[in-house]
Design a protein around this motif. Sequence first.
Motif, PDB file in Angstrom:
ATOM      1  N   ASP A 125      35.901  36.256  46.204  1.00 15.80           N
ATOM      2  CA  ASP A 125      35.634  36.136  44.760  1.00 15.80           C
ATOM      3  C   ASP A 125      35.962  37.412  43.980  1.00 15.80           C
ATOM      4  OD1 ASP A 125      34.641  33.531  45.075  1.00 15.80           O
ATOM      5  OD2 ASP A 125      32.676  34.312  45.657  1.00 15.80           O
ATOM      6  N   PRO A 126      37.208  37.839  44.017  1.00 10.39           N
ATOM      7  CA  PRO A 126      37.539  39.131  43.413  1.00 10.39           C
ATOM      8  C   PRO A 126      37.486  39.121  41.882  1.00 10.39           C
ATOM      9  CG  PRO A 126      39.526  38.012  44.140  1.00 10.39           C
ATOM     10  CD  PRO A 126      38.376  37.188  44.639  1.00 10.39           C
ATOM     11  N   LEU A 127      37.253  40.304  41.334  1.00  8.42           N
ATOM     12  CA  LEU A 127      37.352  40.514  39.888  1.00  8.42           C
ATOM     13  C   LEU A 127      38.819  40.603  39.486  1.00  8.42           C
ATOM     14  CD1 LEU A 127      35.594  41.338  37.292  1.00  8.42           C
ATOM     15  CD2 LEU A 127      36.338  43.669  37.816  1.00  8.42           C
ATOM     16  N   LEU A 128      39.601  41.238  40.354  1.00  7.66           N
ATOM     17  CA  LEU A 128      40.999  41.552  40.051  1.00  7.66           C
ATOM     18  C   LEU A 128      41.848  41.425  41.311  1.00  7.66           C
ATOM     19  CD1 LEU A 128      40.144  44.965  38.357  1.00  7.66           C
ATOM     20  CD2 LEU A 128      40.879  42.945  37.091  1.00  7.66           C
ATOM     21  N   VAL A 129      43.032  40.867  41.151  1.00  2.20           N
ATOM     22  CA  VAL A 129      44.027  40.885  42.230  1.00  2.20           C
ATOM     23  C   VAL A 129      45.371  41.167  41.572  1.00  2.20           C
ATOM     24  CG1 VAL A 129      45.168  39.600  44.084  1.00  2.20           C
ATOM     25  CG2 VAL A 129      42.779  39.097  43.535  1.00  2.20           C
ATOM     26  N   ASN A 130      46.102  42.118  42.108  1.00  5.46           N
ATOM     27  CA  ASN A 130      47.455  42.261  41.589  1.00  5.46           C
ATOM     28  C   ASN A 130      48.458  42.572  42.676  1.00  5.46           C
ATOM     29  OD1 ASN A 130      46.115  45.160  40.625  1.00  5.46           O
ATOM     30  ND2 ASN A 130      48.207  45.406  41.419  1.00  5.46           N
ATOM     31  N   THR A 131      49.626  42.000  42.502  1.00  9.52           N
ATOM     32  CA  THR A 131      50.768  42.362  43.306  1.00  9.52           C
ATOM     33  C   THR A 131      51.310  43.677  42.736  1.00  9.52           C
ATOM     34  OG1 THR A 131      53.032  41.714  43.856  1.00  9.52           O
ATOM     35  CG2 THR A 131      52.131  40.827  41.837  1.00  9.52           C
TER      36      THR A 131
END
Lengths: 244, 463
Positions: free
Chosen positions: B320-326
């Motif tokens: 349940d992440p707040l943020l994910v980025n490639t």
Amino acid sequence: MSDIVPTLRKWTSARVGIGRCGGSLPHRELLDFRLSHARARDAVHQAFDPAGLAVELEAAGRPVLLARSQAPDRATYLQRPDLGRQLDPDSLARLSAARADHDLAIILADGLSATAAHRQGPPLLAALLPLLETWSLAPLIIAPFARVALQDPIGHALGARASLILLGERPGLGAPDSLGAYLVHGPVPGNTDAMRNCVSNIRPAGLPPAAAARRIAWLLEQSRRLGFSGVDLKDRSDAPRIGA
Amino acid sequence: MPWTLTLAGRTHAFPDLRSLMAKATPFRSGDSLAGLAAASAEERVAAQYVLADLPLEHFLTDLLIPYEDDEVTRLIVDRHDREAFAPVSGLSVGEFRDWLLRYETGPDELTALAPGLTPEMAAAVSKVMANQDLILVASKCRVVTRFRNTLGLPGRLSVRLQPNHPSDDLKGIAASMLDGLLLGCGDAVIGINPATDRVETTGALLRLMDDLIQRHAIPTQSCVLAHVTTQLRAMEEGAPLDIVFQSVAGSQKANASFGIDLALLREAREAALALRRGTLGDNVMYFETGQGSALSADAHHGIDQQTMEARAYAVAREFDPLLVNTVVGFIGPEYLYDGKQITRAGLEDHFCGKLLGLPMGCDVCYTNHAEADQDDMDTLLTLLGVAGCNYIMGVPGADDIMLGYQSTSFHDAHYLRQVLGKRPAPEFEAWLENAGITDRLGRLRSNPLALAEAPRALGLTPP
């Protein structure tokens, strides 16, 4: 915001306080950025001089050997990192001939910035070697077109219990000459990056060579004491610097 | 299961699902490096035809990495929600692409579908989609997360303030942090990549950011992007940690090369939750990914880099992440050679992440040994803004002086907000207005009084 600009700029070489037109970059900043990028692009393609470095380092009284990866040229090196991690057969034979009971192999490589290897390599070694008096060292290795993991087959061939590679990091806009150091305890082909410790940004305006040498020596001592390196070895060599 | 397709008398054969997916992938240098790319342009399209006819159900039984061998595969299989999958369970990959593009498929349908999709399904459908398809479908996805503010709402674009410094100098970092805040950025997170992975540094940086956030009541959160074990140690030592960061990849072996596994991520999440520092929500994790990371660790199992990237999102969504980025262009030209490949990969990653239910942002970036420049980043930035990307990076002047690559700037965020009418996270937007940093239109004001005391408090001016 104008009065805060000198305050911000005093503390960092980051592009802070660069102003705005609307919300966008002023034209002078746009062109400055393009100039820096142009210089970094030129640095990526600058040639490495292993022979010149060997003369310089041998003058300091250390035997030097040349080792080649399987990448034959810079274009291949950039596109085939797998070749940069493997020793070519001739080099393997040459290093195996120097095999002995060594504590540590040290490798200097161009990586992605030959400029970094030339500028930071000799002063870093000059600061580091006196800190390693209790270590039996293999001959210094100079390795063009090397990736970090080349430290494994090199250290392994030399029979060294640890391997340290110093290589040019990819050039940043403001720092085309930054060196990185990676050490591994028990160099053997197939080691993962989680088994390595890294000290990066080695350059006078980043982590100066003398400070970098102390940090590397500390990590080497700890890994020798603990019998491992990597993510479980935490760098606690000194307290963080407060202020510049 | 072997597939063949004959086009104008020429037969193309694909011995298994890995090779079919790899050969259906739009060309990029990393697949070529791995020896997996299609041998010709026609073979690539042939693979796409075959893939388009493959039933989505097929991915539930033909596993790319065996269940027994890989905990990421086990996670994908064990978490698959058949009920959520039902609306598309009878479709082929190509039909699924058409279904996604229908007018009737909207945010609610996509949100409900996400737990029913596996990463391989997302990757497969992306391979038969055009760039505009990736943009359109992603723009219909809504993924909203909360810690001290609300991220991912429609019409919003957030920014991770990335004030890195090559020697982790606290004042240098503070100067970049102030610069970003005064340019209206930092609502996604203030996130520092430390130059050296050390517990003391992590603690000092967390305290620096926490002091600033508390003193000025800034509705945002902070993060130090050290190794997860370093952050755990810092938490044990009492550091004020908001968000736990870790790089993740799409196989157990690749994650092991990062020095992590799922159990360790679970432990870190529990530790961060126990600190109870979020005021609006409990999304306490931040993950970064990037095509090519598994191959670079020799942990790709003969699978193409885009599919491996999508598998990393299965790891991310477990927590349940707040943020994910490639970090799309960071890895270098041996994986994504030029601006064209970086652009395609950025759109694929954002699409796949959103489709799988992740709060996707993108580090729109490149290195100096790639065939790309800032104009390529402007293009990808604009496309991702149209696609509804949750957040981008804000680096002073787009030049990261620690990591040695180029990303996007605070100014880039203002460009995107202007052309697309986007606004910061609502709580942060209100703070910017109250502080006099921006006006009601989101325009920067001259000489804001906000943070006037901050330079002194941070030790940037003589007392």
